[in-house]
Design a protein around this motif. Sequence first.
Motif, PDB file in Angstrom:
ATOM      1  N   VAL A  12      53.968   1.256 -16.163  1.00 22.92           N
ATOM      2  CA  VAL A  12      55.045   1.107 -17.126  1.00 22.92           C
ATOM      3  C   VAL A  12      54.505   1.368 -18.531  1.00 22.92           C
ATOM      4  O   VAL A  12      53.297   1.356 -18.750  1.00 22.92           O
ATOM      5  CB  VAL A  12      55.684  -0.300 -17.083  1.00 22.92           C
ATOM      6  N   GLN A  13      55.416   1.564 -19.459  1.00 23.54           N
ATOM      7  CA  GLN A  13      55.027   1.734 -20.855  1.00 23.54           C
ATOM      8  C   GLN A  13      54.954   0.379 -21.546  1.00 23.54           C
ATOM      9  O   GLN A  13      55.578  -0.601 -21.105  1.00 23.54           O
ATOM     10  CB  GLN A  13      56.029   2.635 -21.564  1.00 23.54           C
ATOM     11  N   ALA A  14      54.218   0.333 -22.607  1.00 29.91           N
ATOM     12  CA  ALA A  14      54.114  -0.885 -23.398  1.00 29.91           C
ATOM     13  C   ALA A  14      55.509  -1.342 -23.826  1.00 29.91           C
ATOM     14  O   ALA A  14      56.357  -0.517 -24.192  1.00 29.91           O
ATOM     15  CB  ALA A  14      53.236  -0.654 -24.616  1.00 29.91           C
ATOM     16  N   GLY A  15      55.724  -2.648 -23.742  1.00 26.48           N
ATOM     17  CA  GLY A  15      57.018  -3.216 -24.090  1.00 26.48           C
ATOM     18  C   GLY A  15      57.957  -3.394 -22.913  1.00 26.48           C
ATOM     19  O   GLY A  15      58.975  -4.094 -23.034  1.00 26.48           O
ATOM     20  N   ALA A  16      57.621  -2.783 -21.796  1.00 24.47           N
ATOM     21  CA  ALA A  16      58.476  -2.871 -20.609  1.00 24.47           C
ATOM     22  C   ALA A  16      58.262  -4.194 -19.881  1.00 24.47           C
ATOM     23  O   ALA A  16      57.399  -5.000 -20.241  1.00 24.47           O
ATOM     24  CB  ALA A  16      58.191  -1.694 -19.690  1.00 24.47           C
ATOM     25  N   SER A  17      59.043  -4.373 -18.822  1.00 22.62           N
ATOM     26  CA  SER A  17      58.965  -5.572 -17.990  1.00 22.62           C
ATOM     27  C   SER A  17      58.686  -5.198 -16.546  1.00 22.62           C
ATOM     28  O   SER A  17      59.042  -4.108 -16.090  1.00 22.62           O
ATOM     29  CB  SER A  17      60.275  -6.355 -18.060  1.00 22.62           C
ATOM     30  N   LEU A  18      58.051  -6.116 -15.839  1.00 30.90           N
ATOM     31  CA  LEU A  18      57.815  -5.997 -14.407  1.00 30.90           C
ATOM     32  C   LEU A  18      57.902  -7.377 -13.797  1.00 30.90           C
ATOM     33  O   LEU A  18      57.565  -8.368 -14.459  1.00 30.90           O
ATOM     34  CB  LEU A  18      56.417  -5.439 -14.111  1.00 30.90           C
ATOM     35  N   THR A  19      58.316  -7.414 -12.532  1.00 30.06           N
ATOM     36  CA  THR A  19      58.268  -8.665 -11.792  1.00 30.06           C
ATOM     37  C   THR A  19      57.340  -8.487 -10.598  1.00 30.06           C
ATOM     38  O   THR A  19      57.520  -7.550  -9.808  1.00 30.06           O
ATOM     39  CB  THR A  19      59.653  -9.084 -11.293  1.00 30.06           C
ATOM     40  N   LEU A  20      56.357  -9.345 -10.498  1.00 29.54           N
ATOM     41  CA  LEU A  20      55.454  -9.350  -9.357  1.00 29.54           C
ATOM     42  C   LEU A  20      55.932 -10.394  -8.354  1.00 29.54           C
ATOM     43  O   LEU A  20      56.464 -11.433  -8.729  1.00 29.54           O
ATOM     44  CB  LEU A  20      54.027  -9.669  -9.779  1.00 29.54           C
ATOM     45  N   GLU A  89      46.665  -4.185 -22.688  1.00 27.01           N
ATOM     46  CA  GLU A  89      45.627  -5.131 -22.259  1.00 27.01           C
ATOM     47  C   GLU A  89      46.043  -5.972 -21.056  1.00 27.01           C
ATOM     48  O   GLU A  89      45.226  -6.723 -20.518  1.00 27.01           O
ATOM     49  CB  GLU A  89      45.199  -6.041 -23.419  1.00 27.01           C
ATOM     50  N   ASP A  90      47.299  -5.860 -20.620  1.00 28.84           N
ATOM     51  CA  ASP A  90      47.723  -6.529 -19.389  1.00 28.84           C
ATOM     52  C   ASP A  90      47.372  -5.700 -18.147  1.00 28.84           C
ATOM     53  O   ASP A  90      47.567  -6.166 -17.017  1.00 28.84           O
ATOM     54  CB  ASP A  90      49.234  -6.776 -19.400  1.00 28.84           C
ATOM     55  N   THR A  91      46.867  -4.503 -18.355  1.00 31.21           N
ATOM     56  CA  THR A  91      46.487  -3.644 -17.233  1.00 31.21           C
ATOM     57  C   THR A  91      45.394  -4.288 -16.405  1.00 31.21           C
ATOM     58  O   THR A  91      44.343  -4.674 -16.929  1.00 31.21           O
ATOM     59  CB  THR A  91      46.014  -2.273 -17.748  1.00 31.21           C
ATOM     60  N   ALA A  92      45.658  -4.423 -15.104  1.00 33.95           N
ATOM     61  CA  ALA A  92      44.709  -5.083 -14.208  1.00 33.95           C
ATOM     62  C   ALA A  92      45.268  -5.068 -12.790  1.00 33.95           C
ATOM     63  O   ALA A  92      46.442  -4.733 -12.578  1.00 33.95           O
ATOM     64  CB  ALA A  92      44.475  -6.536 -14.632  1.00 33.95           C
ATOM     65  N   VAL A  93      44.424  -5.445 -11.852  1.00 33.64           N
ATOM     66  CA  VAL A  93      44.900  -5.787 -10.514  1.00 33.64           C
ATOM     67  C   VAL A  93      45.268  -7.261 -10.538  1.00 33.64           C
ATOM     68  O   VAL A  93      44.456  -8.094 -10.966  1.00 33.64           O
ATOM     69  CB  VAL A  93      43.837  -5.510  -9.433  1.00 33.64           C
ATOM     70  N   TYR A  94      46.481  -7.560 -10.111  1.00 36.90           N
ATOM     71  CA  TYR A  94      46.977  -8.935 -10.126  1.00 36.90           C
ATOM     72  C   TYR A  94      46.932  -9.503  -8.701  1.00 36.90           C
ATOM     73  O   TYR A  94      47.402  -8.867  -7.749  1.00 36.90           O
ATOM     74  CB  TYR A  94      48.403  -8.967 -10.661  1.00 36.90           C
ATOM     75  N   GLN A 117      45.795  -9.461  -1.470  1.00 37.69           N
ATOM     76  CA  GLN A 117      44.970  -8.256  -1.614  1.00 37.69           C
ATOM     77  C   GLN A 117      45.093  -7.618  -2.998  1.00 37.69           C
ATOM     78  O   GLN A 117      44.315  -6.743  -3.341  1.00 37.69           O
ATOM     79  CB  GLN A 117      45.347  -7.230  -0.536  1.00 37.69           C
ATOM     80  N   GLY A 118      46.080  -8.043  -3.758  1.00 40.84           N
ATOM     81  CA  GLY A 118      46.235  -7.550  -5.122  1.00 40.84           C
ATOM     82  C   GLY A 118      47.259  -6.442  -5.254  1.00 40.84           C
ATOM     83  O   GLY A 118      47.540  -5.712  -4.306  1.00 40.84           O
ATOM     84  N   THR A 119      47.819  -6.328  -6.445  1.00 41.24           N
ATOM     85  CA  THR A 119      48.748  -5.250  -6.781  1.00 41.24           C
ATOM     86  C   THR A 119      48.399  -4.747  -8.174  1.00 41.24           C
ATOM     87  O   THR A 119      48.138  -5.531  -9.080  1.00 41.24           O
ATOM     88  CB  THR A 119      50.214  -5.713  -6.682  1.00 41.24           C
ATOM     89  N   GLN A 120      48.389  -3.435  -8.339  1.00 48.81           N
ATOM     90  CA  GLN A 120      47.952  -2.826  -9.609  1.00 48.81           C
ATOM     91  C   GLN A 120      49.094  -2.808 -10.617  1.00 48.81           C
ATOM     92  O   GLN A 120      50.206  -2.375 -10.302  1.00 48.81           O
ATOM     93  CB  GLN A 120      47.467  -1.402  -9.358  1.00 48.81           C
ATOM     94  N   VAL A 121      48.793  -3.249 -11.816  1.00 47.62           N
ATOM     95  CA  VAL A 121      49.711  -3.129 -12.947  1.00 47.62           C
ATOM     96  C   VAL A 121      49.009  -2.296 -14.010  1.00 47.62           C
ATOM     97  O   VAL A 121      47.904  -2.641 -14.441  1.00 47.62           O
ATOM     98  CB  VAL A 121      50.096  -4.508 -13.513  1.00 47.62           C
TER      99      VAL A 121
END
Length: 125
Positions: A12-20, A89-94, A117-121
């Motif tokens: 996603v682009q900066a400023g966007a939202s995601l739900t894990l 800076e929120d980029t990571a495997v969650y 097992q993780g999910t990539q953001v």
Amino acid sequence: QVQLVESGGGLVQAGASLTLYCAASGRTFSSVAVAWFRQAPGKEREFVAAISWSGRNTYYVDSVKGRFTISRDNAKNTVYLQMNSLKPEDTAVYYCAATYYSDYVGGKDSMYDYWGQGTQVTVSS
């Protein structure tokens, strides 16, 4: 025993939202506290947020307070992490993790016995 499967990550682009989503198997899901951790490339795993078995208690790392919300639906065996105003800076495997210390909402990863097992953001600038 609890098995955890994360989903919902993406680019996603900066400023966007995601739900894990953290979907759990096992009849004892309502007895566990659940946390989200993340790990960026070349960095140590970092605590993000946690929620107690009932959902009454939550805790967040300072860097996500006001932007992320952790919640759970025990009837659906699912924990959610709503992430708003995402930053690069929120980029990571969650990863989601669970513990039978059902009121624990701390960030000590050794307290959590079960991990997904993780999910990539990935957040682009």
